[in-house]
Design a protein around this motif. Structure first.
Motif, short mmCIF file in Angstrom:
data_model
loop_
_atom_site.label_atom_id
_atom_site.label_comp_id
_atom_site.label_asym_id
_atom_site.label_seq_id
_atom_site.Cartn_x
_atom_site.Cartn_y
_atom_site.Cartn_z
N LEU A 42 0.83 -1.20 0.00
CA LEU A 42 0.00 0.00 0.00
C LEU A 42 0.86 1.25 0.00
O LEU A 42 1.77 1.39 0.82
CB LEU A 42 -0.91 0.02 1.23
N ILE A 43 0.58 2.17 -0.94
CA ILE A 43 1.19 3.49 -0.95
C ILE A 43 0.12 4.49 -0.54
O ILE A 43 -0.91 4.63 -1.20
CB ILE A 43 1.75 3.85 -2.34
N GLY A 44 0.36 5.17 0.58
CA GLY A 44 -0.55 6.19 1.05
C GLY A 44 0.06 7.57 0.95
O GLY A 44 1.00 7.80 0.18
N ASP A 45 -0.44 8.50 1.70
CA ASP A 45 0.07 9.86 1.71
C ASP A 45 0.15 10.32 3.15
O ASP A 45 -0.34 9.64 4.06
CB ASP A 45 -0.86 10.78 0.91
N SER A 46 0.75 11.46 3.37
CA SER A 46 0.95 11.92 4.75
C SER A 46 -0.36 12.31 5.43
O SER A 46 -0.39 12.48 6.65
CB SER A 46 1.93 13.10 4.79
N ASP A 47 -1.44 12.44 4.66
CA ASP A 47 -2.75 12.74 5.23
C ASP A 47 -3.54 11.48 5.57
O ASP A 47 -4.68 11.57 6.04
CB ASP A 47 -3.58 13.59 4.26
N LEU A 60 1.72 -4.84 8.50
CA LEU A 60 2.49 -5.12 7.29
C LEU A 60 3.93 -4.63 7.36
O LEU A 60 4.78 -5.11 6.60
CB LEU A 60 1.80 -4.49 6.08
N GLY A 61 4.21 -3.66 8.21
CA GLY A 61 5.55 -3.11 8.28
C GLY A 61 5.80 -2.08 7.20
O GLY A 61 4.94 -1.82 6.34
N THR A 62 6.99 -1.52 7.21
CA THR A 62 7.34 -0.44 6.27
C THR A 62 8.57 -0.78 5.42
O THR A 62 9.09 0.10 4.73
CB THR A 62 7.60 0.86 7.04
N ASP A 63 9.02 -2.02 5.42
CA ASP A 63 10.17 -2.45 4.63
C ASP A 63 9.70 -2.77 3.22
O ASP A 63 9.09 -3.81 2.95
CB ASP A 63 10.81 -3.68 5.26
N THR A 64 9.95 -1.86 2.25
CA THR A 64 9.47 -2.06 0.89
C THR A 64 10.24 -3.13 0.14
O THR A 64 9.94 -3.41 -1.02
CB THR A 64 9.51 -0.74 0.10
N GLY A 65 11.20 -3.75 0.79
CA GLY A 65 11.87 -4.91 0.21
C GLY A 65 11.19 -6.22 0.59
O GLY A 65 11.53 -7.29 0.06
N ALA A 66 10.20 -6.15 1.49
CA ALA A 66 9.48 -7.35 1.94
C ALA A 66 8.32 -7.64 0.99
O ALA A 66 8.02 -6.87 0.08
CB ALA A 66 8.98 -7.15 3.36
N CYS A 73 4.04 8.58 1.59
CA CYS A 73 4.79 9.60 0.88
C CYS A 73 5.33 10.62 1.86
O CYS A 73 4.82 10.76 2.98
CB CYS A 73 3.90 10.30 -0.14
N PRO A 74 6.38 11.36 1.50
CA PRO A 74 6.94 12.36 2.41
C PRO A 74 5.88 13.36 2.88
O PRO A 74 4.87 13.59 2.21
CB PRO A 74 8.01 13.05 1.56
N GLN A 75 6.12 13.96 4.04
CA GLN A 75 5.17 14.89 4.62
C GLN A 75 4.84 16.02 3.64
O GLN A 75 5.72 16.65 3.06
CB GLN A 75 5.74 15.50 5.91
N ASP A 76 3.53 16.25 3.42
CA ASP A 76 3.04 17.33 2.56
C ASP A 76 3.62 17.23 1.15
O ASP A 76 3.96 18.25 0.53
CB ASP A 76 3.37 18.69 3.16
N ASP A 154 7.17 2.91 -9.81
CA ASP A 154 7.81 4.23 -9.87
C ASP A 154 7.41 5.09 -8.68
O ASP A 154 8.24 5.84 -8.13
CB ASP A 154 7.45 4.93 -11.18
N GLN A 155 6.15 4.99 -8.26
CA GLN A 155 5.74 5.69 -7.04
C GLN A 155 6.51 5.19 -5.82
O GLN A 155 6.96 5.97 -4.99
CB GLN A 155 4.24 5.50 -6.81
N ARG A 156 6.64 3.87 -5.73
CA ARG A 156 7.36 3.28 -4.60
C ARG A 156 8.81 3.75 -4.57
O ARG A 156 9.33 4.16 -3.53
CB ARG A 156 7.32 1.75 -4.68
N ALA A 157 9.48 3.69 -5.72
CA ALA A 157 10.90 4.03 -5.79
C ALA A 157 11.14 5.49 -5.42
O ALA A 157 12.07 5.82 -4.69
CB ALA A 157 11.45 3.72 -7.17
N ALA A 158 10.28 6.39 -5.93
CA ALA A 158 10.45 7.80 -5.61
C ALA A 158 10.02 8.10 -4.17
O ALA A 158 10.67 8.87 -3.46
CB ALA A 158 9.65 8.65 -6.59
N GLY A 159 8.94 7.46 -3.73
CA GLY A 159 8.45 7.71 -2.38
C GLY A 159 9.39 7.22 -1.30
O GLY A 159 9.43 7.78 -0.20
N SER A 160 10.17 6.19 -1.61
CA SER A 160 11.13 5.66 -0.64
C SER A 160 12.51 6.30 -0.78
O SER A 160 13.43 5.94 -0.04
CB SER A 160 11.25 4.14 -0.81
N GLY A 161 12.67 7.21 -1.73
CA GLY A 161 13.93 7.91 -1.90
C GLY A 161 14.95 7.18 -2.75
O GLY A 161 16.08 7.64 -2.89
N GLU A 162 14.56 6.06 -3.37
CA GLU A 162 15.50 5.33 -4.22
C GLU A 162 15.75 6.05 -5.54
O GLU A 162 16.81 5.92 -6.14
CB GLU A 162 14.96 3.93 -4.50
N LYS A 163 14.73 6.79 -6.02
CA LYS A 163 14.85 7.56 -7.25
C LYS A 163 14.33 8.96 -6.98
O LYS A 163 13.50 9.16 -6.08
CB LYS A 163 14.04 6.91 -8.38
#
Length: 358
Positions: A42-47, A60-66, A73-76, A154-163
């Protein structure tokens, strides 16, 4: 949505990108799916901070490698989209509202594959109880499913700071009867491009004319129906006016017309045309007890130089500048007369409600 989650067997994949994931009911179903062996991401937002979202993160945890995880997503900020105006007070968001399920019974006796659910609704009580919303489910379209899955990654990679985040994501994928448009866009406006394509004349007919009996108006003119939560893009308003002025019948149910901005959109859409002007219906909770949160466009008539078309565009994308340039958004086109007519019936219901004072 709940039936799709409940019907996913062990070994299936569930991916969701959602603005305002506040539903404890769905959160419980997603946790139950993960516990029976489904990969849930699941990809959510800061709200999206809520009891339901928090319980998902805890389970579920927050490890996107699992196999299963929750990403905020980052705050705001959106996940993929870079803020085009970082110095102003307007935050960007992951405004998406889609669910992908690799296989599910969906409450039936048959296992379906590559299921895409695209909705206009946030997972809030208000959207469930007061707001008009819609959901389009596409089954077995592998190309469409993969296009969404690639976007999710692509959302995951950018949201986690990988890209890095991007200012322009000009991705559009044709997949049979479906076409997926993704955002943000820094230059071209896909909605404007769509409306410009309605402008393509059919043979020697004038723009918006030349449809057969049973399509459009009784005299064969194209009908454009728009159920839209908010319209603030002046170029889109101008094009809708031009189409009505050329002979299309433009009918709009709306919640906001740039009341918080200059008023340019409202002035344009209320300006007289050669055919009497655009028909506008304000859908507002204070007057009729409900409001439109839909974001769909229906074209019944001419499109791409052909007559007698019935097309639907729906998704998370409002006709605002932030939706175009700042948010993570998806817009889904579907070319199917039966689906169009179902949406048209919904439009008529919304219009009737908007014209009724509670």
């Amino acid at each position: 949505m709940g039936a799709l989650v409940d019907g996913a067997p062990a070994g299936a994949d569930i991916r969701m990108s959602m603005y305002l994931m506040w539903s404890q009911w769905l959160a419980d179903k997603l946790v139950a799916a993960e516990q029976r062996g489904v990969s849930v991401q699941l990809i959510g937002d800061s709200d999206s901070v809520s009891t339901g979202y928090s319980s998902l993160r805890g389970a579920l945890g927050t490890d996107t490698g699992a196999d299963s995880w929750v990403l905020t997503c980052p705050q705001d900020s959106a996940c993929l989209s870079a803020d085009p105006t970082p110095d102003d007070a307007n935050a960007t968001v992951n405004h998406n509202k889609y669910l992908l399920v690799s296989e599910t019974t969906g409450g039936t006796d048959t296992l379906a594959h590559d299921v895409v659910l695209q909705t206009s609704a946030n997972l809030t009580a208000d959207d469930l109880q007061v707001a008009w919303n819609d959901a389009l489910v596409v089954v077995g379209n592998s190309a469409l499913y993969q296009a969404y899955a690639d976007y999710f990654e692509d959302q995951r990679a950018a949201g986690s700071g990988e890209k890095p985040q991007v200012a322009d994501y000009p991705v559009a994928t044709q997949a049979g009867a479906a076409k997926l448009y993704l955002f943000p866009r820094a230059t071209a406006d896909p909605v404007l491009d769509i409306l410009n394509t309605v402008d393509n004349p059919v043979g020697t007919n004038a723009v918006c004319h030349g449809n057969s009996s049973g399509y459009g108006t009784t005299d064969g003119r194209t009908v454009i129906r728009l159920a839209m939560h908010q319209i603030t893009r002046p170029a889109v308003a101008r094009k809708l006016w031009e189409l009505d002025n050329a002979g299309c019948y433009v009918d709009i149910v709306y919640h906001y017309l740039d009341e918080m901005f200059s008023g340019e959109v409202a002035a344009q859409l209320t300006a007289p045309t050669a055919y009497g002007g655009i028909t506008l219906h304000r859908s507002d909770e204070a007057t009729d007890g409900t409001y439109t949160h839909s974001k769909y466009l229906l074209v019944e008539g001419t499109y791409l130089g052909r007559a007698d078309q019935k097309l639907v565009w729906t998704g998370s994308h409002t006709y605002t500048r932030s939706a175009l340039q700042g948010n993570d958004e998806a817009l889904l086109k579907y070319d199917d007369a039966t689906i169009h007519d179902a949406y048209r019936l919904n439009f008529w219901h919304q219009r009737a409600a908007a014209d009724t004072v509670a």
